[in-house]
Design a protein around this motif. Structure first.
Motif, mmCIF file in Angstrom:
data_model
loop_
_atom_site.group_PDB
_atom_site.id
_atom_site.type_symbol
_atom_site.label_atom_id
_atom_site.label_comp_id
_atom_site.label_asym_id
_atom_site.label_seq_id
_atom_site.Cartn_x
_atom_site.Cartn_y
_atom_site.Cartn_z
ATOM 1 N N SER A 1 -27.533 -10.469 -40.481
ATOM 2 C CA SER A 1 -26.632 -9.778 -40.334
ATOM 3 C C SER A 1 -25.365 -10.680 -39.669
ATOM 4 C CB SER A 1 -26.711 -10.213 -38.612
ATOM 5 O OG SER A 1 -26.727 -11.604 -38.183
ATOM 6 N N TYR B 1 -22.724 -11.812 -49.600
ATOM 7 C CA TYR B 1 -23.467 -11.165 -48.383
ATOM 8 C C TYR B 1 -23.486 -9.506 -48.124
ATOM 9 C CZ TYR B 1 -22.802 -10.299 -43.223
ATOM 10 O OH TYR B 1 -23.164 -9.857 -41.890
ATOM 11 N N SER C 1 -26.328 -7.145 -46.023
ATOM 12 C CA SER C 1 -25.877 -7.146 -45.062
ATOM 13 C C SER C 1 -26.613 -6.103 -44.113
ATOM 14 C CB SER C 1 -24.608 -6.836 -44.300
ATOM 15 O OG SER C 1 -24.233 -5.862 -43.019
#
Length: 842
Positions: free
Chosen positions: A792, A828, A832
């Motif tokens: 997140s 990332y 996500s």
């Protein structure tokens, strides 16, 4: 140049025999129809031999030695006398043949001087030696044969122009100046025999003999050939009628083999002979004298076969010159059977020259047929032996026929054997040599009894009996009774086992099995006694672990069969519940007693109380440092940035373990620390955790860099769900329980098979929590920087806080390349908003 050797200048007895009489006494213990006459020993090894008789009927032996060539007079065989010794190049191989008043000697040394011609015409006083390179720079050869036309055949010969061939040399025109005529080069020929226009070759490395037309010495042509049994064809000699050839293979356990060569388009094997079968004796050189084959066998001496019938060679004489046995190359090298006196000249590598007197006489021949005594049909492949003779067994042919023999008149027992039949023996008597006995051997099909009777007690009243069926048995009948009682109970049995029930516990029984062979009768097995067990006291002892629920263990779960029993021992109840709380680790003894009202049975077992320590083998991949082809980057380790202590003691993991690596001792190929966690299979409740090292190939190992990961407090024989965690990746959990089993960390119990999180979908709980890396491999998803089970913005914030930092061990370094850069952001972003399964979230 011709070299003159005169008897006047020789020192006689230079190589005199030092132990002739003692060896004679021992050697005569192993001889048949061959007598010892004399011996001359040498201080160095001897090799081949040939003979010569001069115009005055004086007889000579020409002996090859390792150091040269000796000429020995053997006119008085009891006093062999060396006349000349012609020193030469040192070599193991030296061979010679005669033609007219000349001998021709070859040796296998490049410094051998060429072909030696020895003028023997002035023996016993003088010999002359000349050497020739044949005009082609000939140096050496392995062997030589001289045919009836005065053509010498040099086998395994070498020169500058022909490095390896059979040379044809005219020695008749001028024996002191031999003339080179041509060569045969199709195969290496080790030895050979020539008669007329046919050269018979022993092609040792090709493993065959061949017939070569040598009428045109410039163009020899192969006419036919045949392989020999052990593919190492050493020597050959043709029968006087030209219809058979006899072959040796120079290998341990080889045969003397005869072949019918009357039709070169259809060469067939006739017979085989072998001295001392099974001992590995090696055969060497072979000669034919009339109907006899004379062979040198290294450790078995000279052997004489009557080959009147080439398909039935029979040994009629032998003399063993060697004290050695078996398959070595010591002992009898060569023999010469052609002296006018009939004496044999024999060389023994270690014991010099022997002069022997053979008694050549025909064998006693045996021919016959083996029949099935029940059906009257001939039996092929039956083995026929003459008892008391160390000879190969003969095998009956398709028509049941065989041929064998004995060396001397007398009475012999001939026995035939064949699997599935009882043997038959026939007595054969011969009143004179050369007689033929024709016999029949009749083998009755065997009615063999059942065998290998076994007893397996299933309980105190039930027992399984088994056996194997004997030959020709069509059915079986089982007989049993209480030991010593009157009368047997019988049960027909179609198979090879029977389970008896309603037996009396603690009682002795006896049984046997009868095999029915129909018209051949019946036969019974041995009687076997067995005792039924007492009341069932069987239970399986095992190790008990301190982490058992409630510090108690229920032994009643280990009992097999009917349960009549009770327990006694340290802390155990009569019902079998053992309370081991507070007890030290170690061995404890318990009794289990069963009483069924007929007999009592008590068994004592030792139980080991052990601590709970188990090993887990696991493999996994991280998306961040994954490089492809099943490998990950270990740059953090290479740059010495990995911490010595495990990094999972802080939030959110709070792992309290003290796992660490000694300073400067981080193992090679470590990618990073990972955290393994065990969950109970009943409720997925936390059980134990352990920090470990992840290697570049995906292996998860303990602190030594190679062993499976050890868990204290985990039950070695209990399965657990396994969770794998990493500080920058989304955690995963196994979909199936994993048996630790002391290092066999897998779900199926197979040894040394790690549980593989990265193998395929279905291996973990929810395949979507893994990233498909291609190559059939899956990896933990990168990006969960704060370890809360969700990728997140919180993870982005942690990344952003250390962005641009290099050469440090940081949570933001998602790809583990020691630098927090946009490469980590890219890892990332792809994952996500990815949420892990609830069981592994913090």
């Amino acid at each position: 140049m011709r070299t003159l050797y005169r008897l006047l200048f020789l020192t006689l007895g230079l190589y005199a025999c030092s132990f002739c009489l003692s060896f004679q006494a021992s050697a005569q213990g192993d001889h048949l129809n061959v007598s010892f006459l004399g011996q001359l020993d040498y201080d160095f090894k001897v090799n081949d031999i040939w003979g010569y008789t001069d115009a005055q009927d004086r007889e000579y032996a020409i002996v090859g030695t390792q150091e040269g060539t000796a000429i020995i007079e053997v006119t008085d065989p009891e006093e062999p006398t060396e006349l000349f010794f012609l020193a030469g190049a040192e070599t193991t191989w030296r061979d010679m043949k005669t033609y007219g008043e000349f001998a021709f000697v070859v040796n296998e040394s490049p410094e051998g001087g060429g072909l030696m011609s020895l003028d023997l015409s002035e023996l016993p006083d003088t010999v002359y030696a000349t050497y020739s390179d044949l005009g082609i720079a000939y140096t050496d050869a392995h062997n030589i044969f001289v045919d009836e036309f005065g053509i010498a055949y040099l086998f395994g010969a070498k020169s500058d122009s022909i490095p390896n061939g059979t040379y044809f040399v005219d020695i008749a025109t001028d024996p002191t100046n031999p003339i080179y005529l041509g060569s045969y080069e199709e195969e290496y020929v080790h030895d050979g025999f020539v008669r007329g226009d046919t050269m018979w070759t022993s092609e040792i490395y090709a493993g065959r003999f061949a017939a070569v037309d040598v009428s045109d010495k410039s163009n020899p042509m192969v006419m036919g050939g045949h392989p020999t049994p052990l593919d190492f064809t050493h020597a050959c000699w043709l029968s006087d009628d030209g219809n058979s050839i006899f072959i040796t293979d120079e290998k341990s356990g080889a045969f003397i083999t005869s072949y019918d060569v009357s039709d070169l388009n259809d060469i067939t094997e006739s017979d085989r002979y072998q001295p001392h079968p099974g001992t590995g004796v090696v055969s060497h050189n072979i000669f034919v004298l009339d109907n006899y084959v004379v062979i040198s066998h290294y450790t078995a001496g000279v052997r004489i076969l009557d080959a009147t019938y080439p398909d039935n060679m029979v040994e009629v004489g032998y003399y063993d010159t060697s004290a050695d046995d078996g398959g070595g190359f010591t002992g009898n090298w060569g023999t010469y059977p052609y002296l006018g006196s009939g004496n044999l000249l024999v060389t023994d590598r270690q014991n010099g020259l022997f002069v022997l007197q053979p008694d050549y006489h025909p064998a006693c021949y045996i021919e016959g047929t083996v029949y099935d005594a029940y059906t009257g049909s001939p039996l092929p492949a039956a083995e026929v032996r003459v008892l008391g003779l160390a000879a190969l067994a003969e095998s009956s042919d398709f028509y049941g026929e065989f041929a064998t023999g004995a060396p001397d008149p007398g009475t012999y027992q001939v026995v035939a054997t064949l699997d599935g039949y009882d043997p038959d023996t026939v007595s054969v008597s011969f009143g004179a040599a050369g007689e033929l006995a024709e016999i029949e051997l009749n083998l009755w099909p065997a009615c063999d009894p059942p065998f290998n009777l076994e007893i397996i007690a299933l309980s105190e009243t039930i027992t399984n009996l088994s056996w194997e069926i004997g030959a020709n048995t069509s059915s079986n009948k089982l007989y049993f009774r209480v030991l010593g009682s009157a009368g047997w109970s019988s049960i027909p049995v179609g198979g090879t086992s029977m389970t008896l029930s309603s037996l009396i516990p603690c009682t002795d029984y006896e049984f046997y099995v009868e095999g029915d062979c129909g018209p051949l009768g019946e036969d019974v097995s041995e009687i076997v006694i067995f005792t039924t067990s007492a009341a069932n006291a069987n239970w399986t002892p095992q190790t008990v672990y301190t982490c058992e629920d409630g510090a108690q263990f229920d032994f009643s779960s280990l009992v097999t069969g009917d349960d009549y029993g009770s327990w006694s021992g340290n802390g155990i109840s009569a019902a079998g519940i053992w309370d081991f709380s507070g007890l030290p680790l170690g061995s404890y003894t318990f009794d289990y007693t069963v009483d069924n009202g007929i007999c009592v049975n008590t068994q004592t077992h030792s139980i080991e109380l052990a601590d709970c320590v188990a090993e887990l083998a696991v493999s996994l991949f991280l998306e961040g440092p994954y490089e492809g082809s099943g490998s990950m980057d270990d740059e953090l380790n290479i740059m010495d940035l990995l911490p010595e202590d495990q990094p999972y003691d802080d939030a959110p993991w709070y792992h309290a373990g003290g796992e660490s690596v000694a300073s400067g001792a981080m193992p090679d190929f470590v990618v990073d620390w990972v955290l393994l966690e065990l969950r109970d299979t009943a409720d997925t409740a936390y059980t134990a955790s352990r920090a470990a090292l992840l290697l570049t190939d995906g292996s998860v190992v303990d602190m030594d860099g190679s062993s499976p990961v050890q868990f204290e407090g985990a039950h070695p024989n209990k399965p657990y769900y396994v969770i794998a965690r990493h500080r920058t990746h989304l955690d995963v959990m196994s979909a199936v329980p994993v048996f630790l089993n002391n290092g066999n960390g897998n779900s199926d119990g197979n040894a040394n098979t790690p549980f593989n999180f990265g193998s395929s979908d279905g291996q973990v709980l929810g395949v979507a929590q893994l990233k498909d890396m291609g190559d059939g491999l899956y990896a933990m998803r990168a990006g969960d920087v704060n370890g809360d089970g969700i990728v997140s913005v919180a993870d982005f914030n942690d990344y952003q806080a250390v962005s641009g930092t290099i050469n440090q061990y940081l949570l933001g370094d998602i790809n583990l390349d020691r630098a927090v850069t946009v490469k980590d952001l890219n890892r990332y972003i792809a994952n996500s908003s990815w949420i892990g399964v609830p069981w592994v979230q913090y």
